[in-house]
Design a protein around this motif. Structure first.
Motif, mmCIF file in Angstrom:
data_model
loop_
_atom_site.group_PDB
_atom_site.id
_atom_site.type_symbol
_atom_site.label_atom_id
_atom_site.label_comp_id
_atom_site.label_asym_id
_atom_site.label_seq_id
_atom_site.Cartn_x
_atom_site.Cartn_y
_atom_site.Cartn_z
ATOM 1 N N LYS A 281 37.794 46.127 34.024
ATOM 2 C CA LYS A 281 38.859 46.534 33.107
ATOM 3 C C LYS A 281 40.172 45.836 33.448
ATOM 4 O O LYS A 281 40.914 45.400 32.555
ATOM 5 N N ARG A 282 40.445 45.702 34.751
ATOM 6 C CA ARG A 282 41.687 45.053 35.190
ATOM 7 C C ARG A 282 41.531 43.536 35.344
ATOM 8 O O ARG A 282 42.472 42.854 35.752
ATOM 9 N N ARG A 283 40.343 43.029 35.076
ATOM 10 C CA ARG A 283 40.047 41.590 35.163
ATOM 11 C C ARG A 283 40.285 41.068 36.583
ATOM 12 O O ARG A 283 40.868 40.002 36.798
ATOM 13 N N GLN A 284 39.819 41.821 37.550
ATOM 14 C CA GLN A 284 40.006 41.467 38.956
ATOM 15 C C GLN A 284 38.645 41.354 39.642
ATOM 16 O O GLN A 284 38.288 42.153 40.501
ATOM 17 N N TYR A 285 37.886 40.346 39.225
ATOM 18 C CA TYR A 285 36.602 40.094 39.868
ATOM 19 C C TYR A 285 36.368 38.584 39.891
ATOM 20 O O TYR A 285 37.015 37.813 39.171
ATOM 21 N N ASN A 286 35.463 38.149 40.759
ATOM 22 C CA ASN A 286 35.294 36.726 41.053
ATOM 23 C C ASN A 286 34.920 35.905 39.830
ATOM 24 O O ASN A 286 35.414 34.788 39.639
ATOM 25 N N GLU A 287 34.034 36.425 39.009
ATOM 26 C CA GLU A 287 33.585 35.661 37.852
ATOM 27 C C GLU A 287 34.733 35.364 36.897
ATOM 28 O O GLU A 287 34.815 34.270 36.320
ATOM 29 N N TYR A 288 35.635 36.322 36.762
ATOM 30 C CA TYR A 288 36.765 36.107 35.848
ATOM 31 C C TYR A 288 37.742 35.073 36.423
ATOM 32 O O TYR A 288 38.289 34.243 35.695
ATOM 33 N N THR A 289 37.941 35.118 37.724
ATOM 34 C CA THR A 289 38.808 34.113 38.366
ATOM 35 C C THR A 289 38.241 32.716 38.190
ATOM 36 O O THR A 289 38.968 31.764 37.879
ATOM 37 N N LYS A 290 36.924 32.579 38.378
ATOM 38 C CA LYS A 290 36.272 31.284 38.192
ATOM 39 C C LYS A 290 36.368 30.838 36.735
ATOM 40 O O LYS A 290 36.582 29.643 36.442
ATOM 41 N N PHE A 291 36.250 31.769 35.819
ATOM 42 C CA PHE A 291 36.357 31.472 34.387
ATOM 43 C C PHE A 291 37.740 30.888 34.055
ATOM 44 O O PHE A 291 37.859 29.884 33.349
ATOM 45 N N ARG A 292 38.797 31.484 34.564
ATOM 46 C CA ARG A 292 40.154 30.999 34.299
ATOM 47 C C ARG A 292 40.355 29.591 34.872
ATOM 48 O O ARG A 292 40.948 28.717 34.232
#
Length: 375
Positions: A281-292
């Motif tokens: 929900k807060r977009r604080q996980y590894n996959e999202y960081t890699k996506f950005r």
């Protein structure tokens, strides 16, 4: 003087009979201790004039000069000492460490004190002139020294040993050096010295390969120049990256592996009590960081609307993050926008339920407006 507890034992050892404390006692001046401040009557050895002075002052003067003079005749003694050397004393001698101004026999103004003068120190300017006249080389001598070692001297004049001289070494390097360093073999061509040091310390390509293999790495670079060269490697986990050998031998390794070992559950700030749903929900996980990161690198950190490079950039989801779960971390579902363009999009289309068609319509209209403004 009177008896007291401080000097009682001293005078009893000298043969004086103790009566009682604070009784008056007569003491010969020769029996006084050298540190005594007792006033004694003394006479000038030159004029016979008498005066009172402390015994310690009298003793110091007599010990240094071998006689006792009044102030007037003492000054005359100092002046005579300077006159014997051809010096003219301009100051009054107050004590052995007081600064004295003088004019030497060559007309130089100088400063000294009595202690230095009596120990042989003379005019500093004369000393420098004498030293320079003895050690100064002529240009022909300097040129011969350079020629004898195979160096070509380019400087056409010579002043002193601290002058920087331009030369060409046997390896055709142009450099500068002082003659003092060159003459006494303290230094030579800096470029040649650097090459010798580099060749001596440079490792072979096979040696570097072995060092990488010892840690499970494989070198992809075809050659090795020096420890500052960036070498392409393949780490044990299959990541490709670059690293300098000076960093590698210090313990550094794969950058991607380091990131993995510092993020997620391996991070020192990892909170095990926090649920995954909250992280998503807060977009604080590894996959999202890699996506950005993937989206930013693909778009070269440039806003696709106004073409601003760098600054405050965000990744916009074409199909909204809140409703399209399967495309949340798909790079094809993201585009790079600057902060102001991102705000403009959501101001026009709302938030949370956006679709790809909305972005395509908005970006087309936005670019038309920009072209009109530019035109």
């Amino acid at each position: 003087m009177n008896w007291n507890s401080k000097h009682k034992k001293y005078y009893m050892n000298k043969g004086y009979k103790f009566t009682k404390l604070y009784d008056e006692i007569k003491v010969n001046a020769q029996d006084l201790p050298i540190y005594s401040k007792m006033k004694v009557d003394v006479r000038c050895d030159t004029c016979g004039r008498g005066k009172k002075m402390s015994f310690c002052s009298y003793y110091r003067q007599f010990e240094k000069l071998g006689f006792n003079n009044c102030k007037q005749h003492l000054q005359s003694y100092y002046e005579n000492c300077f006159d014997k050397e051809g010096y003219q004393l301009l100051s009054e001698v107050r004590n052995a460490k007081a600064e004295l101004k003088f004019i030497c026999n060559k007309g130089h103004d100088g400063k000294t004190n009595w202690n230095k003068f009596k120990n042989g120190t003379r005019c500093k300017k004369c000393r420098i002139e004498n030293r320079c006249s003895l050690t100064r080389f002529n240009y022909q001598f300097v040129k011969e020294i350079f020629d004898s070692r195979g160096y070509q001297l380019l400087t056409e004049s010579y002043r002193n040993v601290e002058q920087k001289l331009e030369f060409i070494c046997p390896n055709n390097h142009k450099h500068f050096i002082t003659f003092s360093s060159f003459y006494y073999n303290l230094s030579d061509c800096g470029k040649c010295r650097g090459m010798k040091t580099g060749n001596r310390d440079r490792h072979s390509y096979e040696y570097i390969q072995e060092k990488f293999k010892d840690r499970g790495y494989f070198i992809l670079s075809p050659n090795y120049l020096n420890s500052s060269q960036k070498l392409v490697y393949l780490c044990p986990e299959g990541h490709v990256g670059t690293i300098k050998y000076c960093h590698f031998k210090s313990g550094h390794g794969c950058f991607d592996c380091g990131v993995i070992n510092r993020t997620g559950e391996k991070s020192p700030r990892w909170n095990p009590k926090r649920e995954m749903a909250d992280r998503v929900k807060r977009r604080q996980y590894n996959e999202y960081t890699k996506f950005r990161e993937d989206v930013f690198f693909r778009d070269d950190f440039t806003c696709l609307c106004c073409c601003q490079r760098g600054g405050e950039l965000v990744v916009h989801h074409l199909d909204g993050y809140h409703w399209c779960d399967e495309k949340r971390t798909d790079p094809e579902n993201g585009v790079t926008l600057c902060k102001s363009c991102h705000i403009d999009f959501h101001s026009a289309n709302g938030s949370k339920n956006n679709k790809r068609e909305q972005y395509e319509f908005w970006i087309k209209h936005k670019k038309k407006c920009l072209l009109i403004l530019v035109g």
